[in-house]
Design an enzyme around this catalytic site. Structure first.
Site: not given
Length: 522
Positions: A287, A317, A339-340, A361, A429, A431
């Site tokens: 990532t 990711q 995502q990310d 996220d 949330r 991590w």
């Protein structure tokens, strides 16, 4: 075999510099740290300091300095051991994760050196927090590839290293005292330049349109100095500010601005006009390495640019931008991914008048990150996915990091709007165990679930995290149905003031000089 960087000035051990005497003061101080056994092992075994606090203050090195120096010594050793590891049992993916570790521990050495030499405890806490983020990210690289078993092959001393950083954070924290001096409720293009930014730079950011006095011009049609951003960054050098004008166009390249490239200002021709794009994703690399645009060099500023990763939701990711740049500022920029999307990796970062698009996220990391007057757009994910805006990664309670969203807007992107009832959407949330995120005076559309926040896994972090809301508006802002976790809070104005630009980001000291408008208070 990777060539080990020459670091003789770091490897000289500190211990011989400390005056001889009784070790009682060290042991007493160690009892106040999160890991007293580790503290005593490294600082009470063969390291002597004077017993009284007065005598301790009069010694050449304080207990705080000693703690950071011991941690630095271990960082140097960690880098050396990781550099010389036998990789014959590593596959290509494991080698990618190992390569991340090599760079991250090198950066950690720099952070600890700066922490040791600064007179500012707040700066030191920022750099120590960055060091612990580096250590965690080294491990994450192996976890990304489901290679957690390879962590056993890393030097055993790394377990103690993370505890030494935690101890240093705890020892340094009591010396921090930040009082924001507020001049009115709103400050636009204010005075108070940081040492690394000139008045001409501030004026440049205030101007509308392309800069007339850019040091370097990037243009795909050959009308500038270079055709790629990477070439322009490579040509930038020295401690002075380098202004790079990136003309309108789609730049399909992965840009990586290293620690040595400081004070770069990147100015585009507008969101959607100047676009930096890529499609790396976690199916092919860690990532950390998926970022289309990555910056570590301090003092980075970007204006009027779109950063995107087009890998799509099915690739999981895929980072559009990763910033580990201290005092970085992003003004009128767009970050597009799924995502990310935006990796607010570490250190102090300010985002103003920006657009952020994503699904899972999509604002994540362990920086001191502040978002003001931004548009946060939730996109349509894969059918099986749940959208979460933030995933903050504070691993230690004494880190000064967190994600703060102030005076912004959360709404559905165009691809989600028609079907938003089919997907669940949350503010964030945890991590990591001490995840910290605050939404203040932000408009939350009805797509946000009544619970507001989503667990990561079971009860992990639910009592140790810090999630807060203050005077948000919109259909999704009601706190009546919010989660009942021990770490969730609906806060009043007094508590919320701790998370303003002036207090949490200490923005009065450095943002005014950038020329970017900001609200210092609530």
């Amino acid at each position: 075999m990777v060539k080990l960087l020459a670091l003789p000035f770091l490897i000289t051990y500190f211990f011989t510099c400390v005056p001889l005497g009784n070790t009682a003061a060290t042991i007493t101080s160690c009892t106040q740290t999160p890991y007293p056994g580790v503290c005593n092992h490294f600082m009470g075994n063969g390291v002597n300091v004077a017993t009284s606090s007065l005598a301790l203050d009069q010694t050449r090195f304080s207990f705080r300095d000693l703690a950071i120096q011991v941690t630095l010594n271990q960082a140097v050793q960690a880098h050396r051991l990781v550099s010389t590891m036998d990789l014959t049992s590593f596959n290509e993916r494991a080698k990618l994760a190992w390569n991340d570790c090599l760079e991250l521990y090198q950066n950690t050495i720099s952070h600890l050196n700066r922490s040791k030499s600064t007179n500012s405890p707040l700066d030191a806490q920022t750099w120590l927090s960055a060091a612990i983020a580096n250590h965690q990210t080294c491990q994450n690289g192996f976890i990304d590839f489901n290679l957690a078993s390879h962590l056993q092959t890393l030097p055993p001393m790394l377990a103690n290293f993370s505890k030494l950083i935690s101890n240093s954070l705890a020892i340094n924290k009591p010396t921090i005292s930040v009082t924001a001096k507020q001049v009115g409720n709103r400050r636009l293009f204010a005075h108070g330049f940081p040492t690394w930014l000139s008045g001409s730079d501030r004026k440049l950011l205030q101007k509308i349109g392309a800069p007339l006095n850019a040091d370097i011009v990037v243009a795909q049609d050959g009308s500038g100095n270079f055709k790629t951003i990477s070439e322009a960054v490579a040509a930038a050098g020295g401690a002075k500010r380098t202004v790079i004008h990136v003309k309108a166009g789609v730049y399909n390249e992965n840009v990586d601005i290293q620690r040595s490239a400081r004070n770069i200002m990147l100015i585009g021709d507008g969101i959607g006009a100047t676009v930096v794009t890529g499609n790396k994703n976690a199916q092919t690399t860690t990532t950390f390495r998926t970022a289309t645009f990555a910056v570590v060099g301090d003092g980075f500023i970007a204006r009027d640019i779109t950063f995107e990763n087009t890998a799509g939701p099915q690739r999981h990711q895929a980072v559009a931008l990763r910033s580990g740049s201290d005092f970085s500022v992003f003004y009128r920029c767009s970050f597009k991914g799924y995502q990310d999307t935006l990796y607010v990796y570490s250190q102090r970062q300010f985002y103003r008048d920006c657009d952020i698009y994503g699904t899972v996220d999509f604002i994540f990391g362990d920086a001191v990150a502040f978002f003001q007057n931004c548009n946060i757009y939730i996109r349509r994910p894969m059918n099986s996915q749940i959208n979460t805006i933030t995933a903050q990664a504070r691993t230690d309670p004494n880190e000064n990091t967190g994600i703060i969203v102030h005076n912004s807007r959360v709404t559905a992107a165009s691809d989600l709007r028609a079907v938003q009832g089919s997907f669940k959407n949350y503010l964030g949330r945890p991590w990591q165990k001490y995840s910290r995120t605050v939404f203040m005076k932000t408009g939350l559309d009805g797509l946000i679930e009544a619970e507001g926040w989503l667990p990561w896994s079971g009860n992990f972090g639910l009592s140790s995290l810090y999630y807060a809301e203050h005077m948000n508006t919109g259909v999704g802002a009601s706190t009546g149905g919010r989660v009942k976790w021990g770490g969730y809070h609906v806060i009043d104005a007094v508590e919320a003031e701790k998370f303003t630009v002036g207090n949490f980001l200490a923005g009065n000291a450095w943002i005014p000089g950038t020329g970017v408008p900001f609200d210092v208070g609530l």
